[in-house]
Scaffold this active site. Sequence first.
Site, short mmCIF file in Angstrom:
data_model
loop_
_atom_site.label_atom_id
_atom_site.label_comp_id
_atom_site.label_asym_id
_atom_site.label_seq_id
_atom_site.Cartn_x
_atom_site.Cartn_y
_atom_site.Cartn_z
N THR B 146 23.58 74.85 0.19
CA THR B 146 24.40 76.06 0.46
C THR B 146 24.95 76.14 -0.40
O THR B 146 25.08 76.50 -2.12
CB THR B 146 24.96 77.16 1.93
OG1 THR B 146 26.48 75.98 2.46
CG2 THR B 146 24.15 76.88 2.72
N LYS B 168 26.07 68.79 4.90
CA LYS B 168 25.99 69.99 3.84
C LYS B 168 27.18 70.43 4.49
O LYS B 168 28.20 70.66 5.75
CB LYS B 168 24.61 70.23 3.72
CG LYS B 168 24.75 71.56 4.86
CD LYS B 168 25.30 72.66 5.58
CE LYS B 168 25.33 73.37 4.10
NZ LYS B 168 26.12 74.75 4.54
N THR B 179 29.57 76.69 6.36
CA THR B 179 28.88 75.39 7.82
C THR B 179 29.36 74.01 7.64
O THR B 179 28.42 73.84 6.43
CB THR B 179 27.93 76.01 8.46
OG1 THR B 179 27.80 77.14 9.51
CG2 THR B 179 27.48 75.05 9.98
N GLU B 259 34.51 74.13 -1.89
CA GLU B 259 34.55 75.51 -2.72
C GLU B 259 35.78 75.80 -3.48
O GLU B 259 36.53 75.83 -3.03
CB GLU B 259 33.80 76.43 -1.85
CG GLU B 259 32.80 76.65 -1.36
CD GLU B 259 32.63 77.58 -0.43
OE1 GLU B 259 33.27 78.47 -0.11
OE2 GLU B 259 31.07 77.75 -0.45
N ASN B 378 34.65 83.52 -2.02
CA ASN B 378 35.11 83.32 -0.93
C ASN B 378 35.08 85.12 -1.09
O ASN B 378 35.25 85.68 -0.25
CB ASN B 378 35.73 83.11 -0.35
CG ASN B 378 34.76 81.08 -0.12
OD1 ASN B 378 34.59 81.27 0.44
ND2 ASN B 378 35.57 80.69 -0.71
#
Lengths: 383, 383
Positions: B146, B168, B179, B259, B378
């Site tokens: 993702t 992932k 996730t 991230e 985010n």
Amino acid sequence: MSVTAAQGFRAAGVTAGLKDSGKPDISLVVNEGPSSAAAAVFTSNRCKAHPVIWSEQAIKGGSARAIVLNSGGANCYTGPEGFAATHRTAERVAEHLGIGAIDVQVCSTGLIGRLLDEPKVLAGVDSAVAALSPEGGLDAATAIMTTDTVSKQATAGGDGWMIGGMAKGAGMLAPALATMLVVITTDADLNSATLDTALRSATALTFDRLDSDGCQSTNDTVLLMSSGASGVAPDVAEFTEALTMVCRDLALQLLADAEGADHEIAITTINAASENDALEVGRSVARSNLFKCAIFGKDPNWGRILASAGTTTAVFDPLDLDVAVNDVWVCRNSGVGESIDLVDLEPRSVTVTIDLKAGTHSATIWTNDLTQAYVHENSAYST
Amino acid sequence: MSVTAAQGFRAAGVTAGLKDSGKPDISLVVNEGPSSAAAAVFTSNRCKAHPVIWSEQAIKGGSARAIVLNSGGANCYTGPEGFAATHRTAERVAEHLGIGAIDVQVCSTGLIGRLLDEPKVLAGVDSAVAALSPEGGLDAATAIMTTDTVSKQATAGGDGWMIGGMAKGAGMLAPALATMLVVITTDADLNSATLDTALRSATALTFDRLDSDGCQSTNDTVLLMSSGASGVAPDVAEFTEALTMVCRDLALQLLADAEGADHEIAITTINAASENDALEVGRSVARSNLFKCAIFGKDPNWGRILASAGTTTAVFDPLDLDVAVNDVWVCRNSGVGESIDLVDLEPRSVTVTIDLKAGTHSATIWTNDLTQAYVHENSAYST
């Protein structure tokens, strides 16, 4: 007005040179009596700063005649010398006022792990004593500021008696963006046991429910001093209510001035099986960085709210939760509810309501969003 | 190689059109046997996505012949229709392979609260079955990405047997930035009870100790499938060690791709009275936004580390802690230690060591720093 709003108190705020900025950094609040009844609550962090270690012991007799506070240094993890510095600061105040050091509370805020410049602190105490005034509330509230952009003061009262308070920092009593220091004065004539009960009740409903960034300071202190100068002994319930009002007012001022925040968020959990369940769910959401980033991004992301609730032990059916953001029920029965396009997250003030459908209890936790400015402020300088 | 490194597995990754980006979004891994022994661990979040609710039940017999994973939608909080979509996806895979739906595990990742486009998913399953190949590991690892910037694969093995895995996301099994989905295959011939014990042991030491941002996903899944195709039944301890190696390798790849992160941080608590104490202290530091901001700002702020340790119930003397950052003991006996100027926080990799001086146990928690890029990623899009 703040801490000098009640009769029997003088205060001062002076510049001792502890801050590189040259701004005021020593506050002193003196209780002239006749009563010296007092109560305090301190950080629940086991790693406590020296002034907290001192003040926790000193307040045990239920009495305080003065509190001295410095910004520009937390005096935390500074070894035996740090404790000695706290003690000598209390002694210097006591000497000036002709009281015992045990009647002097001490607070510090600033960088951890760096010794205070004790000669500057002691000279600052001398200046503060000289500057004491029944109109000194604002000066005192100003000299305790660190990253605060405005001073925080509040008052409330009843028939013939007053409560006044000042605060600095942001966060909850324990968790804190910066250390939270609060001094509250009253001329109501109540003994220390009554003050203690009232203070614990008021802080449990206010500062304890403020969770700006989940971080717990080593220096948090809330002190309540009574001069008894009004000669009035108010009804305890009425006093507690006014005290809670002052605490809530100060707590919301702290929230509104939290470092880097764009939004103040009130998370209310309703229909919980117990008040503790409601608090646990509220705190879990308040500590979700993903949720806090979403609010910063003006995204009413209810998935992140459910995901946080799911980490708790509160009683509820995970497949039957309702969630509202700014009163729009964007999640119904753990599924899609009203359109998220109906939610306007432009205003600073945000409400989140989580319906657990498990009982009759409710509670509110206040927090802030997580912003790039918060990261910048807390990475660009040491605290 | 990854999931097709072991004998007896075919895999594929295809594009079903679930993602706006048009990137691959359906992965399929098929176990051709002879064994179908399997074990899995799932998110501990009570608010679980439909594929997790399905897969938890389906794995109870200790058997799995295939796993189908989609990115581009979490299928979480999508109501009864969402569960039906998961079930029909499993049925479609089962139909193609001539097996029972109960032998098909399902994983989803993406936005919560939005129904999957089921026709696209089912057509994607058809294409994935057609594309199955013993060389399909990389395609499968790619189609589950993702916000991942790179695909994550790892292998290990022993005499005549192999383990391969793909992953992932980022975060810990439970907490997650996004996730975390992990599929591990082996041709070692072990029964499902042995696989389960080995998997729980391996994840407890690896994914469970990854705490990127303290947030817990609704969809986290780690599946281990054995084909038994090697005909070798390795020593269980040896197998568990290799499995742990694969899990650690994947966990550190997740950490490195978290991230917005600038630093990977390994927090090791030593000389703890128990392993749980060491883990509790490590986690508390890993969840301190103030600490994480400091590392982003290249500030070895040990005060924030002590303040986090102080919130735990671990056995230690708050006035006798040592802390090292990148092996420089900046805090000794809870006071100032070596100069913080000796600490170089330019490299991405950071170590923090906390000496509790209370016992002989130790443990490491891995986390990331908190950056402005994390807040941006985010807040700027929904997940």
